[in-house]
Design an enzyme around this catalytic site. Structure first.
Site: not given
Lengths: 415, 415
Positions: B8, B12, B167, B296, B312
């Site tokens: 990933g 992170g 948003e 996450d 984040a």
């Protein structure tokens, strides 16, 4: 108020619409996409140098303040010239004047099955697919340990030596041989190879031989192998057959040949071998002074009887010409012949490499490239796009790395 | 040299990789996409304010000069912790240390069939699909004569009142009620309506009530109807069922609930109800000091026993923490507990409208919005992206029109 329906929001259709604004008319634009596309820079989207939004602009935005202009996203299925009606997306609209500016698609000379392996470049979607293909191919090569198998993913074949083919070959040559390779650990730049294949003995047909040769030399400096007099006899998932030569590759791009849209068959007028409408001297179709065909969709000849190239200036001049006839309601008999003013031709090969013929002068190298840059920036549709493209080009010039290297759809079959 | 494999390239994973650069280690990053994505601004791609390339950056570009870092585009199919091996795309790689930073996906609380009608927003592809949906819907509405039928295309329902939902609702409210409507001839702004649906009694759960109420008021000023205490009981192609209320709409966006990736089941460690790995105080999984889960994908609690939000800063702090343990080869016994430093939370609603909690201070309105803009610009991954996003925002601020209003794939079913 009389209604003008324009099919297509490309260079021809958009110029016609803008030129019609000063007259008291209702204007309807129907396009298959929601945007005007600056096609001369499309190859830069395909090669990750520009974002789609840098060279495209919503058609309806160009007419925000013009209440007499309507824009519809739609695909015209039928034109009924007898009843002056256009059918699209389950609805229909009547016209007093019709401007058909539907452009063209690439074609495969009777081998439509090749498209799957050798996509062409006409729309933003085409460009994004080619971008993903090029980038995915490098990603796949990075994972393959077997050198022979890896090579397939590092060969690029561009079919067609017109401006699009030359520009694509040059841009891909720059990317794979120079810019990107340092991001990869397993790819040896010496393994990557770009081929440009052309069926006739020269690239850039409309240019003088001297400039064609110069372009060929420029391409070779970018490690592009230009193969002339080579006809593609077969295309499959593993490569391209050129007579008795087979080039193994997973990356084929088709930039050879255009064909007009099948919709033109609806006009009951004669079409040429590429499917273009053969128009009268006022760009109307036979026996119908209210239907005009312009741009790539029309077969228009210059004073020497030579067919005009499918380029933006021709389409734009035709759009203006037709708008004047419609706006001033000029009768069939009084319409003067359309005359194309040749503003020149140009093609770019890479950084500081281009060829151009402007007012009879042959230009090449840095100067031609600068002229190319300036003219393409100036003709972009909005200030916003001009600003953005300039910023991207400066970035690319300084860093030598195209900025839009995104794979958005993860295509499993390639991995 | 020991090898660290990172699955990933999100906040992170990327932070871990960058923090590991100073140690003498081999680093391998495997990601399903070729880019790091700045997810906090993804909703602006979905609402046509930013281009994909503005908020995404090729992962391998971040490590161009680091020969000890390899990046692979791939989907990890299996983790074999016993043999310290990761399997992806038909190949496998051994690790000494493994960092699992695979993020999360939206989930539909046991109704996966809703996804077709109510797409979620996690990837660039998601964002582009939502953008096309919103724009196509307006195009379709422009063509429909029947007012009742047209209304369906002018209703927008966003499910989930977290930051993403708020948003999105604010941005869509600005677009459909203010900015774009003057481009259309048949759409009456009074007909367009945006709904934000939340199951519990407040939006923006982690914020103090005062700021939640402020955000709700801000949304209502943008003509967004906020529906609280409303649970979605059914979703279909014609709309959303909220208990006994049905909202007719062709536009549903899902911003409710996250679920970790199924890959975590491979780790043979306990998962929480959202599928996250329940990690030790050093972010390792049970009985394996060489496997870390961060971001996450991990269920990490703060000092008060409260689960950390999927944001984040948490993922980045964890990436740094883990890199230090690996780089300095700290033994299991000597590893100190991971401690999250709360830097604050923020959400934007629209132009000059935002809420934030920074160091215990509640901020709202223009000041919170400016803070939001500055912080988001600063944390973008590259100078290039910072420059571009700033330019786009200035453009949007001045013209009030989002710039990236392109429909690239012409989706026939919507027309």
């Amino acid at each position: 108020m009389k209604r003008v329906v324009i099919i297509g929001g490309g260079f021809g259709g958009l110029t016609a619409a803008k030129s019609l604004l000063k007259y008291d008319l209702e204007i309807v634009i129907i396009d298959k996409t929601n945007h005007h596309l600056f096609q001369p820079l499309l190859y830069q989207v395909a090669t990750a140098a520009l974002s789609p939004a840098d060279i495209a602009h919503p058609i309806r935005s160009s007419f925000s303040g013009n209440k007499n202009v309507s824009v519809f996203l739609g695909e015209v299925a039928k034109i009924d010239t007898e009843n002056k009606k256009v059918f699209f997306n389950g609805t229909s609209i009547n016209y007093d004047y019709l401007i058909v500016a539907v452009g063209s698609r690439h074609h495969y000379f009777g081998n439509p099955e090749w498209e799957k392996f050798a996509p062409g470049l006409k729309t933003l979607n085409d460009a994004l697919q080619i971008r993903e293909k090029i980038l995915l191919s490098l990603e796949t090569a990075e994972k393959i340990q077997d050198v022979k198998e890896r090579k397939k993913y590092l060969n690029y074949v561009i079919v067609g030596g017109g401006p699009t083919g030359v520009e694509l070959a040059g841009a891909i040559g720059e990317i794979v041989n120079k810019n990107l390779i340092k991001d990869y650990r397993n790819i040896d730049p010496k393994q990557t190879k770009v081929y440009l294949v052309e069926a006739i003995p020269k690239i850039l047909t409309p240019f003088p031989d001297k400039l064609s040769l110069r372009a060929k030399k420029d391409l070779e400096e970018l490690a592009v192998e230009v193969i002339l007099n080579a006809k593609v006899t077969s295309v499959n998932e593993n490569g391209v057959q050129l007579g008795d030569r087979f080039i193994e590759t997973k990356n084929i791009i088709w930039a050879a040949g255009n064909q007009a849209m099948p919709l033109l068959k609806n006009l009951n007028t004669e079409l040429d071998s590429a499917g273009r409408a053969i128009v009268n001297h006022d760009l109307t179709v036979d026996n119908d002074p209210y239907v005009f065909v312009i741009g790539d969709a029309a077969a228009v000849k210059d004073d020497n009887g030579k067919l005009l190239s499918a380029i933006a200036p021709a389409a734009m001049q035709q759009g203006k010409y037709v708008a004047k006839i419609i706006g001033e309601n000029i009768s069939k008999e009084q319409r003067k012949k359309f005359k194309y003013k040749d503003r020149g031709i140009m093609a770019t090969i890479g950084k500081a490499k281009a060829v151009a013929v402007i007012k009879g002068f042959n230009l090449s190298g840095l100067f031609a490239w600068l002229a190319w840059c300036v003219i393409h920036i100036l003709f972009l549709i909005s200030f916003r796009n001009r600003f953005r493209v300039m910023a991207e080009w400066m970035w690319y010039y300084i860093t030598n790395r195209p900025g839009i290297r995104l794979i958005v759809k993860y295509t499993k079959e390639n991995n």
